[in-house]
Scaffold this active site. Structure first.
Site, PDB file in Angstrom:
ATOM      1  CG  HIS A  59      -1.863  -1.111   1.342  1.00  0.00           C
ATOM      2  ND1 HIS A  59      -1.476  -2.389   1.661  1.00  0.00           N
ATOM      3  CD2 HIS A  59      -3.208  -1.156   1.195  1.00  0.00           C
ATOM      4  CE1 HIS A  59      -2.549  -3.179   1.713  1.00  0.00           C
ATOM      5  NE2 HIS A  59      -3.602  -2.452   1.430  1.00  0.00           N
ATOM      6  CD  GLU A 238      -6.766  -4.455  -0.435  1.00  0.00           C
ATOM      7  OE1 GLU A 238      -6.054  -3.489  -0.164  1.00  0.00           O
ATOM      8  OE2 GLU A 238      -7.422  -5.079   0.437  1.00  0.00           O
TER       9      GLU A 238
HETATM   10  C1  DHB Z   1      -8.666  -0.787   5.653  1.00  0.00           C
HETATM   11  C2  DHB Z   1      -8.693  -1.905   4.807  1.00  0.00           C
HETATM   12  C3  DHB Z   1      -7.577  -2.238   4.043  1.00  0.00           C
HETATM   13  O1  DHB Z   1      -7.534  -3.284   3.160  1.00  0.00           O
HETATM   14  C4  DHB Z   1      -6.413  -1.487   4.139  1.00  0.00           C
HETATM   15  O2  DHB Z   1      -5.333  -1.892   3.426  1.00  0.00           O
HETATM   16  C5  DHB Z   1      -6.371  -0.373   4.955  1.00  0.00           C
HETATM   17  C6  DHB Z   1      -7.498  -0.013   5.708  1.00  0.00           C
HETATM   18  C7  DHB Z   1      -9.842  -0.412   6.494  1.00  0.00           C
HETATM   19  O3  DHB Z   1     -10.967  -0.924   6.298  1.00  0.00           O
HETATM   20  O4  DHB Z   1      -9.658   0.396   7.426  1.00  0.00           O
HETATM   21 FE    FE Z   2      -5.660  -3.192   1.872  1.00  0.00          FE
END
Ligand code: DHB
Ligand code: FE
Length: 277
Positions: A59, A238
C-alpha cells in the site's frame, strides 16, 4: 518434491494490528473476527506448512507511485516491516525462503510473466497482519512474498492474476525440496476507503465470490478490473490476490472453513481455508 497443502484467503485491516497489540481479540467488536481463526489454527497444526507463499498488495511502504511493478516477488533471507503510519507496532523480521523464491522466478519468467525480483523488500500490514493472525504464537513458516499492484492504474486483470497463480502453483510443485507449502492471499473483501462511495460493501457479491472458490474458481475472471471495482469498491479489488492463491490449487478445492464478518473498520472481512482435492 514440494507439496501445496492448501490456500488461505484473509482480509488485512490495519485496526486488527491494534487489536492484537492491545490484546482486544475477545472485545465484542473484534471477537467475531478472531474467533473465526480457531478452526484454521487447528487445520494449520494438522497441515504443518514449512513455507508460505504470500500474495499481497503493498500500500505504499515498499513501492510507491514513482516505481510500481505490476507483479513483484521477494527473494530475500528476511523481510522487514516498517512504520506505515497506522500506529501498529513494527514487528521482528520474517524469515524468507530464497531457494523457493528463485525457483518460482525461474519457472514463472520462463512462462512469460515479467516479475520484478526484489532481494530487499519491506512488507506492510497486508503481509504482517495475516502472518500474526494465522500464527499468533509463532514460529511462522519461511515466506515468499508476491506483491500484485492494486494501487497505480492500470491493474492486472483478474484473468492474468489467475494465470499467474497457476504458474506459481506449478512452480511450487516442481520445487525439488521435500517441503509443505501453504499459499496465502490477503486483501478484500468488499471495501472502499475514500471518495463518494466510502464505506461501500457488497455482501451478495462477496458471498458469491467465496462460493465460487471451491468449484468455479474462474467465476470472477469474467469481470474487468473496473467492473470488480464497481462490484466490490476501490479497495475490494484486492480480491485479485485471492484469485491468484486459489489458482495454485487447480480446478477443484474443498472448503475447510470460512468466516465473513461486517464490518471491521470499513471492510467486509473474509477468511477462507481451502484444501486441494
Ligand atoms: C482498511 C482496509 C484495508 O484493506 C487497508 O489496506 C487499509 C485499511 C480499512 O478498512 O480500514
Ligand atoms: Fe488493503
Amino acid at each position: 518434491m514440494a507439496t501445496i497443502v492448501g490456500a488461505i484467503g484473509t482480509s488485512h485491516v490495519p485496526v486488527l494490528g491494534k487489536a492484537i497489540a492491545q490484546k482486544l481479540q475477545q472485545d465484542p467488536y473484534f471477537k467475531p473476527w478472531f474467533d473465526g481463526f480457531t478452526r484454521v489454527h487447528e487445520w494449520l497444526a494438522e497441515t504443518r506448512p514449512d513455507v508460505v507463499v504470500v500474495f499481497y498488495n503493498d500500500h505504499g511502504l515498499n513501492f510507491f507511485l514513482d516505481a510500481m511493478p505490476t507483479f513483484a516477488i521477494g527473494a530475500a533471507e528476511q523481510y522487514r516491516n516498517a512504520d506505515e503510519g497506522w500506529g501498529i507496532p513494527t514487528l521482528d523480521p520474517f524469515p524468507g525462503e530464497p531457494g523457493l523464491s528463485w525457483h518460482i522466478i525461474d519457472e514463472v519468467i520462463r512462462r512469460d510473466f515479467d516479475l520484478c525480483t526484489c532481494q530487499e523488500m519491506l512488507v506492510d500490514h497486508a503481509f504482517t497482519l495475516p502472518m500474526k493472525m494465522l500464527w499468533p504464537e509463532g514460529p511462522v513458516p519461511r515466506a515468499v512474498p508476491i506483491a500484485i499492484n492494486t494501487v497505480q492504474y492500470p491493474l492486472p486483470s483478474a484473468a492474468r492474476c489467475y494465470a499467474l497463480g497457476q504458474a506459481v502453483g506449478d512452480a511450487v510443485r516442481s520445487w525439488d525440496e521435500d517441503a509443505r507449502v501453504l499459499v496465502l492471499a490477503t486483501g478484500g473483501l468488499s471495501h472502499q476507503l475514500d471518495g463518494e462511495r466510502a464505506g461501500f460493501i457488497n455482501k451478495p457479491f462477496d458471498l458469491k465470490f467465496l462460493d465460487s472458490l471451491t468449484d468455479d474458481p474462474r467465476w470472477a475472471t469474467r469481470y474487468s478490473v473496473e467492473e470488480l471495482v464497481e462490484h466490490t469498491g476501490t479497495q475490494g479489488v484486492e480480491l485479485l490476490m485471492w484469485l491468484a492463491a486459489r489458482a495454485t490449487l487447480g480446478d477443484t478445492a474443498h472448503e475447510v472453513h470460512r468466516n465473513y464478518h461486517i464490518p471491521i473498520s470499513n471492510t467486509a472481512a473474509g477468511l477462507i481455508a481451502l484444501e486441494p482435492v
